[in-house]
Design a protein around this motif. Structure first.
Motif, PDB file in Angstrom:
ATOM      1  N   TYR A  94      -2.772  -3.842   5.647  1.00  0.00           N
ATOM      2  CA  TYR A  94      -2.551  -2.616   5.865  1.00  0.00           C
ATOM      3  C   TYR A  94      -2.273  -1.826   7.172  1.00  0.00           C
ATOM      4  O   TYR A  94      -1.429  -1.263   7.700  1.00  0.00           O
ATOM      5  CB  TYR A  94      -3.414  -1.520   5.001  1.00  0.00           C
ATOM      6  N   GLY A  97      -7.609   1.768  -1.529  1.00  0.00           N
ATOM      7  CA  GLY A  97      -6.804   2.789  -2.488  1.00  0.00           C
ATOM      8  C   GLY A  97      -7.568   3.618  -3.312  1.00  0.00           C
ATOM      9  O   GLY A  97      -7.248   5.009  -3.296  1.00  0.00           O
ATOM     10  N   HIS A 144      -6.616  -7.424   2.427  1.00  0.00           N
ATOM     11  CA  HIS A 144      -5.551  -6.365   2.033  1.00  0.00           C
ATOM     12  C   HIS A 144      -5.598  -5.211   3.301  1.00  0.00           C
ATOM     13  O   HIS A 144      -4.584  -4.979   3.611  1.00  0.00           O
ATOM     14  CB  HIS A 144      -5.789  -5.563   0.628  1.00  0.00           C
ATOM     15  N   ASN A 163      -3.477   0.727  -5.173  1.00  0.00           N
ATOM     16  CA  ASN A 163      -4.419  -0.194  -5.552  1.00  0.00           C
ATOM     17  C   ASN A 163      -5.878   0.245  -5.754  1.00  0.00           C
ATOM     18  O   ASN A 163      -6.411   1.046  -4.958  1.00  0.00           O
ATOM     19  CB  ASN A 163      -4.771  -1.438  -4.598  1.00  0.00           C
ATOM     20  N   ASN A 175      -9.538  -3.148  -3.333  1.00  0.00           N
ATOM     21  CA  ASN A 175      -8.986  -3.947  -2.407  1.00  0.00           C
ATOM     22  C   ASN A 175     -10.008  -5.116  -1.715  1.00  0.00           C
ATOM     23  O   ASN A 175     -11.151  -4.924  -1.854  1.00  0.00           O
ATOM     24  CB  ASN A 175      -8.404  -3.136  -1.067  1.00  0.00           C
ATOM     25  N   GLY A 191       0.891  -1.244   0.012  1.00  0.00           N
ATOM     26  CA  GLY A 191      -0.032   0.035  -0.005  1.00  0.00           C
ATOM     27  C   GLY A 191       0.879   1.218  -0.041  1.00  0.00           C
ATOM     28  O   GLY A 191       1.902   1.256   0.563  1.00  0.00           O
ATOM     29  N   LEU A 196      -3.303   4.474   4.772  1.00  0.00           N
ATOM     30  CA  LEU A 196      -2.712   3.704   3.633  1.00  0.00           C
ATOM     31  C   LEU A 196      -4.094   3.003   3.388  1.00  0.00           C
ATOM     32  O   LEU A 196      -4.763   2.783   4.263  1.00  0.00           O
ATOM     33  CB  LEU A 196      -1.724   2.959   3.694  1.00  0.00           C
ATOM     34  N   ASP A 197      -4.419   2.444   2.304  1.00  0.00           N
ATOM     35  CA  ASP A 197      -3.772   2.850   0.890  1.00  0.00           C
ATOM     36  C   ASP A 197      -4.159   4.080   0.389  1.00  0.00           C
ATOM     37  O   ASP A 197      -5.371   4.241   0.268  1.00  0.00           O
ATOM     38  CB  ASP A 197      -4.129   1.523  -0.151  1.00  0.00           C
TER      39      ASP A 197
END
Length: 333
Positions: A154, A225, A150, A143, A146, A121, A138-139
């Protein structure tokens, strides 16, 4: 300590990058800098050659290049050669102010992911309005989509960074959502909540709302993201808009307004610095085998030097090595 620097990346390269390195050298005489790019252009701004190596190349990745194609086709670009040096163990970290997508691609395809980290991330430290060290988020756009797993990773990554690099004891981890209740949100955030709530290695404080971020509601904020990038640009745009409005109001107020601004000059500069997240360092593509750091394309020498401080701390604390050990010894798939 060896840092590979993409000296040709950014709006004001190589001038701003090399001048920033010169500033950082005064504080970090132990660091060896490898500057990748056009030698004549780089050498023009070098004032002290000690611990400086220039690796010449005429090729660079432009801001409008398609990231993955550029990494694969421009084999001798300054960014690619810098990333290759990290992969081969000739450098410990890579720094660039160039094409963000290309640096992400270089990080993923050349430097490589930590084993069991599915999606590294992009993380920045953002300011809070009151007293406090800011928060890691983050992220921020590595990306577009997600999975809950994920976001779970993170949280671990961000907590590691806050604890070891920013020296925050037991950092509070929040999940960005449209409400603080456990039942709020999309399927992604509901499932991520369950995973974070069960993760014993972090201090999960539950859901947090966007309106509370700048009040310091958490030390680490986790999101997908797409959402993270939108929030980052909203914060950045709002800060720039406020400063523009303030400047306009002072100008419109005539002589009295200008006199008042003169008296408040230090306070206004302090406000500007507080709203500038680049003063906290660059964005880290976290979850890779080595530090990969991106700073804003329009960054100046001072921000470059601050980012090098950040990289030095990451290397001093061996935060990436500790992450590798954590993911190899624990079941965090």
């Amino acid at each position: 300590m060896k840092i590979a620097v993409d000296a040709m990346g950014g709006d004001f390269a190589p001038k701003a990058i090399v001048e920033g390195v010169m500033l950082a050298k005064q504080k970090h005489p132990e660091i060896e800098f490898q500057l990748y790019g056009k030698e004549d252009a780089i050498r023009e701004f070098i004032t002290d050659e000690k611990n400086i190596t220039i690796i010449h190349t005429d090729e660079k990745i432009n801001s409008d290049d398609e990231p993955v194609k550029a990494i694969r086709r421009k084999k001798t670009a300054s960014m690619v050669l810098a990333a290759q040096a990290v992969k081969e163990g000739k450098a410990d970290a890579i720094f660039s102010a160039g094409n963000t997508g290309a640096l992400l691609a270089a990080g993923l395809f050349i430097v490589g992911r930590i084993k069991k980290v599915e999606r590294p991330g992009l993380m920045s430290t953002l300011p809070v309005l009151g007293e406090g060290p800011g928060f890691d988020m983050l992220d921020l756009g590595a990306n577009a989509e997600n999975k809950p797993e994920h976001l779970h990773q993170y949280a671990i990554l961000g907590s590691f960074y806050a604890k070891h690099v920013r020296k925050i004891t037991n950092p509070r981890v929040g999940l960005l959502n449209n409400g603080t209740e456990e039942t709020k949100g999309s399927e992604l955030t509901k499932e991520a909540y369950k995973l974070l709530n069960a993760e014993e290695s972090i201090n999960f404080v539950g859901n947090v709302e966007a309106r509370d971020l700048l009040d310091g509601v958490a030390d680490v904020v986790v999101t997908d993201g797409f959402t993270g990038n939108a929030v980052l640009k909203t914060i950045e745009g709002t800060a720039l808009g406020l400063m523009t409005l303030l400047k306009g109001s002072i100008t419109d107020a005539g002589t009295k307004g200008k006199l008042g601004a003169l008296m408040l000059k230090d306070t206004l500069y302090s406000l500007k610095d507080k709203l500038d997240y680049s003063s906290h360092g660059g964005a880290v593509l976290f979850g890779l085998k080595a530090p990969v750091i991106k700073t804003h394309g329009s960054t100046g020498p001072e921000a470059v030097a601050t980012t090098i401080d950040q990289i030095a701390t990451m290397l001093d604390t061996n935060v990436v090595g500790q992450l590798v050990q954590f993911f190899e010894t624990e079941d965090h798939q």
